[in-house]
Design a protein around this motif. Structure first.
Motif, PDB file in Angstrom:
ATOM      1  N   PHE A  42     115.493  15.268  -9.575  1.00  0.00           N
ATOM      2  CA  PHE A  42     115.457  14.432 -10.873  1.00  0.00           C
ATOM      3  C   PHE A  42     116.510  14.882 -11.952  1.00  0.00           C
ATOM      4  N   THR A  43     116.704  15.860 -12.100  1.00  0.00           N
ATOM      5  CA  THR A  43     117.840  16.600 -13.186  1.00  0.00           C
ATOM      6  C   THR A  43     119.189  15.977 -12.797  1.00  0.00           C
ATOM      7  N   GLU A  44     119.493  16.432 -11.614  1.00  0.00           N
ATOM      8  CA  GLU A  44     120.889  16.199 -10.732  1.00  0.00           C
ATOM      9  C   GLU A  44     121.118  14.559 -11.041  1.00  0.00           C
ATOM     10  N   LEU A  45     119.987  13.865 -10.494  1.00  0.00           N
ATOM     11  CA  LEU A  45     120.147  12.372 -10.426  1.00  0.00           C
ATOM     12  C   LEU A  45     120.464  11.806 -11.953  1.00  0.00           C
ATOM     13  N   VAL A  46     119.781  12.144 -13.010  1.00  0.00           N
ATOM     14  CA  VAL A  46     120.147  11.692 -14.225  1.00  0.00           C
ATOM     15  C   VAL A  46     121.549  11.901 -14.634  1.00  0.00           C
ATOM     16  N   ASP A  47     122.048  13.443 -14.247  1.00  0.00           N
ATOM     17  CA  ASP A  47     123.687  13.575 -14.619  1.00  0.00           C
ATOM     18  C   ASP A  47     124.532  12.988 -14.051  1.00  0.00           C
ATOM     19  N   ILE A  48     124.126  12.572 -12.846  1.00  0.00           N
ATOM     20  CA  ILE A  48     124.994  11.942 -11.805  1.00  0.00           C
ATOM     21  C   ILE A  48     125.491  10.489 -12.787  1.00  0.00           C
ATOM     22  N   ILE A  49     124.493   9.821 -13.247  1.00  0.00           N
ATOM     23  CA  ILE A  49     124.754   8.611 -13.941  1.00  0.00           C
ATOM     24  C   ILE A  49     125.194   8.836 -15.231  1.00  0.00           C
ATOM     25  N   GLY A  50     125.307   9.742 -15.660  1.00  0.00           N
ATOM     26  CA  GLY A  50     125.601  10.238 -17.140  1.00  0.00           C
ATOM     27  C   GLY A  50     124.559  10.009 -18.214  1.00  0.00           C
ATOM     28  N   GLY A  51     123.470  10.173 -17.780  1.00  0.00           N
ATOM     29  CA  GLY A  51     122.317  10.056 -18.571  1.00  0.00           C
ATOM     30  C   GLY A  51     121.387   8.779 -18.484  1.00  0.00           C
ATOM     31  N   VAL A  52     120.477   8.718 -19.382  1.00  0.00           N
ATOM     32  CA  VAL A  52     119.464   7.494 -19.534  1.00  0.00           C
ATOM     33  C   VAL A  52     119.282   7.430 -20.909  1.00  0.00           C
ATOM     34  N   GLU A  53     119.304   6.141 -21.351  1.00  0.00           N
ATOM     35  CA  GLU A  53     119.204   5.724 -22.759  1.00  0.00           C
ATOM     36  C   GLU A  53     117.625   5.282 -22.897  1.00  0.00           C
ATOM     37  N   VAL A  54     116.973   6.048 -23.788  1.00  0.00           N
ATOM     38  CA  VAL A  54     115.513   5.952 -24.237  1.00  0.00           C
ATOM     39  C   VAL A  54     115.215   5.701 -25.600  1.00  0.00           C
ATOM     40  N   VAL A 131     122.928  10.668  -3.473  1.00  0.00           N
ATOM     41  CA  VAL A 131     121.664  10.866  -3.916  1.00  0.00           C
ATOM     42  C   VAL A 131     120.587  11.321  -2.744  1.00  0.00           C
ATOM     43  N   GLU A 132     121.355  11.224  -1.300  1.00  0.00           N
ATOM     44  CA  GLU A 132     120.525  11.391  -0.203  1.00  0.00           C
ATOM     45  C   GLU A 132     120.444  12.982  -0.271  1.00  0.00           C
ATOM     46  N   GLY A 133     121.015  13.865  -0.788  1.00  0.00           N
ATOM     47  CA  GLY A 133     120.922  15.260  -0.882  1.00  0.00           C
ATOM     48  C   GLY A 133     119.802  15.688  -2.099  1.00  0.00           C
ATOM     49  N   LEU A 134     119.485  14.779  -2.643  1.00  0.00           N
ATOM     50  CA  LEU A 134     118.599  15.175  -3.925  1.00  0.00           C
ATOM     51  C   LEU A 134     117.262  14.706  -3.710  1.00  0.00           C
ATOM     52  N   VAL A 135     117.011  13.883  -2.658  1.00  0.00           N
ATOM     53  CA  VAL A 135     115.587  13.365  -2.292  1.00  0.00           C
ATOM     54  C   VAL A 135     115.151  13.875  -0.975  1.00  0.00           C
TER      55      VAL A 135
END
Length: 199
Positions: A42-54, A131-135
Motif C-alpha cells: 500500500f505504502t509503495e503504491l501510493v509513493d509510485i503515483i506521487g501521493g494521493v490528494e485527500v 504494481v504486480e510486485g506489490l500485490v
C-alpha cells in the motif's frame, strides 16, 4: 459455520480461501479473482503515483505512550506512502466502523483515480509490472491488463465504490443479509441492463 462475524476475523482464521468461500455464500455469486495488498505494498503504491490528494475533514493525531508522533491538520493534503497509511488506518474516538469505512473508500477511489491519471494505454504494461510486485493475486497478466484498460476508459465517468449493507452491533459491523440480497439483485441481475444490451 452459519454464524455472523466480520470478514477480518474470517481472513485471520483461514486466509483468502476462507474469505472467498464466505463472500460467495453471502452474495450467492462466484468469486473468480482476488487482489491482496499488505501495508508495505500500500505504502509503495501510493509513493509510485506521487501521493494521493485527500480532504482531511477532522484533524488526525496519533499518540504513542502519550507522545504525539503524527499529526494532520484539516484541509486538502497530498499524502505520501507512510502518511497515507496512517490516515487510512486512523480511527477517530467518535468514529463508527461505517464512518471509518466510508472514509477509507473515499481514499481508495482517489487512489484509483490518481493511478489512472498517471497511466496511458501505452504505459499500462510497465506500470502493471511494477504494481504486480506489490500485490498478491490470482488474476492473470492478460486479464489484469484488460481490466486496467477498462478502468482507464472509464476514468472520465468516474469510479464508484459500493458498500454492502451492514448492521452495527456491539460486536462490530455484521452483514445485513436481506439488504445484501436486494443490492446483489440490483447490481448483478438488473433486467434493465438486458434492454440496454439489446439496443
Amino acid at each position: 459455520d452459519g454464524g455472523r462475524g466480520e470478514l477480518r476475523a474470517v481472513f485471520a482464521a483461514g486466509g483468502v480461501p476462507a474469505v472467498e468461500r464466505v463472500v460467495e455464500e453471502v452474495l450467492r455469486i462466484p468469486v473468480h479473482y482476488y487482489v491482496l495488498v499488505d501495508y508495505d505494498g500500500f505504502t509503495e503504491l501510493v509513493d509510485i503515483i506521487g501521493g494521493v490528494e485527500v480532504d482531511v475533514v477532522t484533524a488526525v493525531r496519533y499518540y504513542d505512550e502519550g507522545k504525539l508522533v503524527f499529526e494532520l491538520e484539516e484541509g486538502q493534503k497530498r499524502l505520501l506512502g507512510s502518511e497515507a497509511l496512517r490516515y487510512f488506518r486512523y480511527r477517530r474516538e467518535a468514529e463508527s466502523d461505517v464512518d471509518r469505512l466510508n472514509r477509507q473508500q473515499e481514499f481508495v477511489v482517489e487512489l484509483i483515480e490518481e493511478l489512472l491519471d498517471t497511466a496511458t494505454s501505452s504505459q499500462l504494461p510497465r506500470l502493471a509490472r511494477h504494481v504486480e510486485g506489490l500485490v498478491e493475486t490470482n488474476l492473470g497478466w492478460e486479464d489484469g491488463l484488460k481490466m486496467a484498460s477498462i478502468l482507464l476508459r472509464r476514468k472520465a465517468v468516474g469510479i464508484e465504490v459500493t458498500s454492502l449493507p451492514v448492521e452495527e452491533t456491539e460486536a462490530g459491523c455484521l452483514p445485513d443479509l436481506e439488504g445484501i440480497e436486494k443490492m446483489v439483485a440490483q447490481l448483478f441481475h438488473n433486467p434493465s441492463w438486458r434492454k440496454v444490451d439489446s439496443r
